[in-house]
Design an enzyme around this catalytic site. Structure first.
Site, PDB file in Angstrom:
ATOM      1  N   GLY A  94      -6.889   0.514   4.005  1.00 36.22           N
ATOM      2  CA  GLY A  94      -6.077  -0.667   3.729  1.00 36.22           C
ATOM      3  C   GLY A  94      -6.865  -1.954   3.859  1.00 36.22           C
ATOM      4  O   GLY A  94      -6.629  -2.926   3.126  1.00 36.22           O
ATOM      5  N   ASP A  95      -7.825  -1.987   4.794  1.00 35.72           N
ATOM      6  CA  ASP A  95      -8.657  -3.170   4.970  1.00 35.72           C
ATOM      7  C   ASP A  95      -9.543  -3.393   3.750  1.00 35.72           C
ATOM      8  O   ASP A  95      -9.762  -4.531   3.319  1.00 35.72           O
ATOM      9  CB  ASP A  95      -9.523  -3.025   6.222  1.00 35.72           C
ATOM     10  CG  ASP A  95      -8.697  -2.718   7.460  1.00 35.72           C
ATOM     11  OD1 ASP A  95      -7.517  -3.117   7.492  1.00 35.72           O
ATOM     12  OD2 ASP A  95      -9.229  -2.074   8.376  1.00 35.72           O
TER      13      ASP A  95
ATOM     14  N   SER B 250       0.846  -1.191   0.000  1.00 33.19           N
ATOM     15  CA  SER B 250       0.000   0.000   0.000  1.00 33.19           C
ATOM     16  C   SER B 250       0.876   1.234   0.000  1.00 33.19           C
ATOM     17  O   SER B 250       1.748   1.385   0.863  1.00 33.19           O
ATOM     18  CB  SER B 250      -0.893   0.021   1.243  1.00 33.19           C
ATOM     19  OG  SER B 250      -1.837  -1.013   1.201  1.00 33.19           O
TER      20      SER B 250
ATOM     21  N   GLY C 261      -1.733   4.622  -4.306  1.00 39.76           N
ATOM     22  CA  GLY C 261      -2.254   3.348  -4.777  1.00 39.76           C
ATOM     23  C   GLY C 261      -1.503   2.141  -4.268  1.00 39.76           C
ATOM     24  O   GLY C 261      -1.036   2.098  -3.127  1.00 39.76           O
TER      25      GLY C 261
ATOM     26  N   GLY D  39      -0.448   4.405   0.125  1.00 39.37           N
ATOM     27  CA  GLY D  39      -1.312   5.504   0.530  1.00 39.37           C
ATOM     28  C   GLY D  39      -2.087   6.067  -0.649  1.00 39.37           C
ATOM     29  O   GLY D  39      -2.675   5.313  -1.435  1.00 39.37           O
ATOM     30  N   ALA D  40      -2.065   7.382  -0.797  1.00 39.97           N
ATOM     31  CA  ALA D  40      -2.809   8.032  -1.872  1.00 39.97           C
ATOM     32  C   ALA D  40      -2.265   7.680  -3.255  1.00 39.97           C
ATOM     33  O   ALA D  40      -2.929   7.923  -4.264  1.00 39.97           O
ATOM     34  CB  ALA D  40      -2.782   9.548  -1.682  1.00 39.97           C
TER      35      ALA D  40
END
Length: 309
Positions: free
Chosen positions: A248-249, A217, A222, A219-220
């Protein structure tokens, strides 16, 4: 049936305030409570996507009873949580509605006895026998062995059930060595695991440590995936503002649903990024803005990365 494991379940409490300032008193404009912990969030998103889901883990005390009562309101989610003596933890999210920033306070969780851990393992193995895939998610409560996820990965592999691992620190390090099918760390967790702060190199290093596939992950920015079939980067068209708790889930739910539906990796990543962004726009973890999710599916960019070792 898809199985999700949350060893450290929680009651997620979200407060909304106009502006969060240290050392001051705040008026809360809105309060919400939801059953929480990463695997429960994953399970609710999977159910919203139309999958049969069973959730397991530990729950106890008055807070645990509230979690189970609220979980019963989640359509399509079957409760197979294992009762324990200690109280389920609470997590507090304070959302600054002016900036959109969120401050998170997480309690440690109940102390789990050896007998309770043994009871969970029996339940887990029984549930795996009817599972199409399993997600192992989140932190370990006190008393659970640090190698718990490695043990649970090996149990799933012995029963030929695909397993996704989403944790951090030493539990992640030991769990990766047990060769899960997918691990989904964020950039910070991946750097801690591998010692590399360059995401593409770090995903390669994590695969060498034992993971079949690594999806990081960013974050913003992708997701970055390193798989036996190739390497891909999936990015959303715009940054979504809101509460990132649970994003993230939702990405895990996208990856896991894509796995059981036999989607190719670009399609899995597209779904995961769209769900993650749509969760940021939702008021609480374990939910997503369906209209935004559907609008994003045709706008996620998935590009192949260089595959050199």
């Amino acid at each position: 049936m898809i199985l999700t494991v949350t060893l450290n379940t929680a009651l997620d409490i979200t407060y909304r305030v106009r502006a969060l300032r240290p050392h001051s008193t705040h008026r809360v404009s809105e309060v919400s409570e939801r059953p929480g912990g990463k695997g429960l969030n994953v399970g609710r998103v999977l159910a919203a996507l139309g999958h049969e889901v069973t959730v397991t883990g530990f729950t106890g005390g008055a807070t645990g009873r509230v979690v189970r009562d609220r979980l019963a309101e989640s359509a399509g989610v079957v409760d197979a949580l294992v009762p324990v003596e200690g109280p389920t933890r609470r997590t507090i999210a304070v959302v600054d509605t002016t900036t959109g920033d969120t401050t998170q306070l997480n309690e440690p969780g109940p102390a789990i006895t050896p007998a309770e851990w043994a009871a969970f393992q029996e339940t887990y193995e029984h549930l795996l026998r009817s599972a199409s895939a399993v997600a192992l998610c989140g932190s370990l409560p006190p008393g659970v062995p640090v190698g718990a996820y490695a043990q649970l990965v090996r149990t799933a592999r012995a029963l030929a059930v695909p397993v996704l691992l989403d944790t951090s620190g030493e539990p992640l390090r030991r769990g990766v060595a047990a060769r899960p099918d997918v691990v989904k760390p964020n950039a910070e967790e991946l750097a801690e695991l591998t010692g590399s702060h360059e995401p593409l190199q770090a995903t390669r290093n994590a695969r060498r440590r034992g993971a079949h596939t690594v999806v990081a992950s960013l974050g913003a920015n992708g997701l970055l995936a390193h798989t036996p079939e190739g390497h891909w980067r999936a990015t959303p068209p715009v940054r979504t503002h809101g509460n990132p708790t649970g994003a993230g889930d939702s990405a895990v739910a996208g990856l896991l649903s894509g796995l059981v539906e036999n989607l190719d990796w670009p399609a899995r990543l597209t779904r995961a990024v769209a769900l993650s962004a749509a969760t940021v726009a939702a008021p609480v973890a374990g939910e997503f803005d369906r209209a935004l999710y559907e609008s994003l599916l045709d706008r996620i960019t998935v590009t192949a990365e260089a595959t050199a070792a």
